[in-house]
Design an enzyme around this catalytic site. Structure first.
Site, short mmCIF file in Angstrom:
data_model
loop_
_atom_site.label_atom_id
_atom_site.label_comp_id
_atom_site.label_asym_id
_atom_site.label_seq_id
_atom_site.Cartn_x
_atom_site.Cartn_y
_atom_site.Cartn_z
N HIS A 1 -0.89 6.85 -24.19
CA HIS A 1 -0.95 6.50 -25.61
C HIS A 1 -1.29 5.03 -25.84
CE1 HIS A 1 -0.57 7.33 -29.76
NE2 HIS A 1 0.49 6.56 -29.94
N SER B 1 -2.38 4.41 -33.40
CA SER B 1 -1.38 5.46 -33.46
C SER B 1 -1.12 5.84 -34.92
CB SER B 1 -0.12 5.05 -32.72
OG SER B 1 0.76 6.13 -32.57
N ASP C 1 -2.83 11.16 -22.84
CA ASP C 1 -1.96 10.82 -23.96
C ASP C 1 -1.15 12.04 -24.39
OD1 ASP C 1 -0.75 9.97 -26.28
OD2 ASP C 1 -2.56 9.14 -27.18
N TYR D 1 4.07 3.75 -35.49
CA TYR D 1 5.32 4.42 -35.87
C TYR D 1 6.54 3.59 -35.48
CZ TYR D 1 8.25 8.53 -36.85
OH TYR D 1 9.15 9.41 -37.37
#
Length: 322
Positions: free
Chosen positions: A300, A185, A271, A91
């Site tokens: 994460h 992710s 996470d 992201y």
């Protein structure tokens, strides 16, 4: 600290996400429209100064025929069709610099790294605009076009990703039967979507995947980017149910049900960005052979370079070496 249910409960967890009756029809029509609008792929060699890898600047047709950028990295002087890895980006990032992410090409694979439309500049370079962004939204892309499934941002991005794989399949330098997809992710969430939409993939490695189990993710964490949806709904109080209906078409849980390629997932018990239950929501219904790397004391970042190393070993175990 642990942010979610204990590891012992994760294998039994099932998402409350719905499976829209016309999910497959929606995506089939979306992809066919974009294929029909496609134009020729442009591949241009780039001077990199590297002695072991050739780098190419690629422009291919994504959503609605719109141009999308990518890097193609190849072992220098490689002959004959190679196994390929198509990588999707996290992201806020784009395809990055031509000299980044040399790992897979250095390992003998053709490496195709797709740019992420309308992102980039958060932590890596991006070169592809999102000309169809529309409607009120919170900062970020999670609520861009969220008023309908037709205008939602991830309809365009997932279509780009499918078209990336289809583009790689047409390259003379690639063995079309040995194409794998990889991402971390958001990139892992995109890889899951591709796994559910593209038949015949060799393997899939979604690491700490985002975009899974929206019904739980949007209420279990205050972490961004999921919190963008909460921010939006805190203002648009009458849009809770319509937004949930839109997100059902873009949830990794529903793509995972339709996937069949062997998959290597990863998740972390600490996470707070992509809580482990949301990852298991997709993993537990995944339609193909699957395995999980579960990191007990990580957030994460997941397994970091170990996730990448395990993905390489996983891909080689299925497609062999170049």
């Amino acid at each position: 600290m642990y942010v979610d249910m204990p590891a012992s409960e994760l294998p039994a967890y099932r998402s409350s996400q719905v499976d829209p009756d016309d999910f497959d029809e929606f995506w089939a029509a979306t992809l066919e429209t974009s294929r029909a609008a496609a134009s020729a792929v442009r591949i241009e060699p780039v001077e990199s100064g590297l002695t072991t890898i050739d780098v190419f600047d690629v422009t291919f047709s994504g959503w609605n025929g719109q141009p999308v950028k990518a890097w193609l990295r190849m072992p220098k002087g490689a002959t004959g069709p190679l196994p390929a890895i198509v990588q999707f980006v996290g992201y806020g990032g784009g395809r990055g610099h031509r000299l980044e992410d040399l790992f897979y090409a250095s390992s003998g694979f053709a490496h195709f790294q797709m740019d992420t439309r309308g992102q980039g500049s958060g932590w890596s370079l991006g070169d592809t605009p999102d000309p169809d962004g529309t409607g009120p939204q919170t900062p970020g892309v999670m609520t861009r076009g969220i008023d309908s499934r037709e205008t939602y941002y991830y309809r365009r991005l997932f279509t780009d990703a499918v078209r990336a794989v289809e583009t790689v399949r047409e390259l003379d330098s690639v063995d079309a039967s040995r194409i794998s997809v990889f991402g971390i992710s958001q990139g892992g969430g995109i890889a899951l979507a591709v796994a559910g939409l593209v038949p015949g993939l060799a393997a899939v490695a979604p690491c700490v995947p985002f975009l899974c189990d929206f019904p739980r993710a949007t209420v279990i964490t205050d972490g961004y980017p999921y919190k963008e949806i909460g921010d939006y709904l805190s203002i648009h109080r009458d849009r809770v149910e319509p937004v949930a209906g839109v997100l059902a078409y873009f949830d990794g849980v529903n793509f995972a049900k339709r996937a069949s390629a062997p998959a290597l997932f990863s998740t972390s018990l600490m996470d707070s960005t992509c809580p482990p239950s949301t990852v298991h929501a997709a993993y537990n219904v995944y339609g193909g052979e699957r395995s999980m790397s579960l990191w007990q004391f990580n957030g994460h970042e997941g397994g970091g370079i170990v996730d990448v190393e395990r993905a390489l070993e996983f891909f080689r175990g299925i497609v062999g070496n170049a």
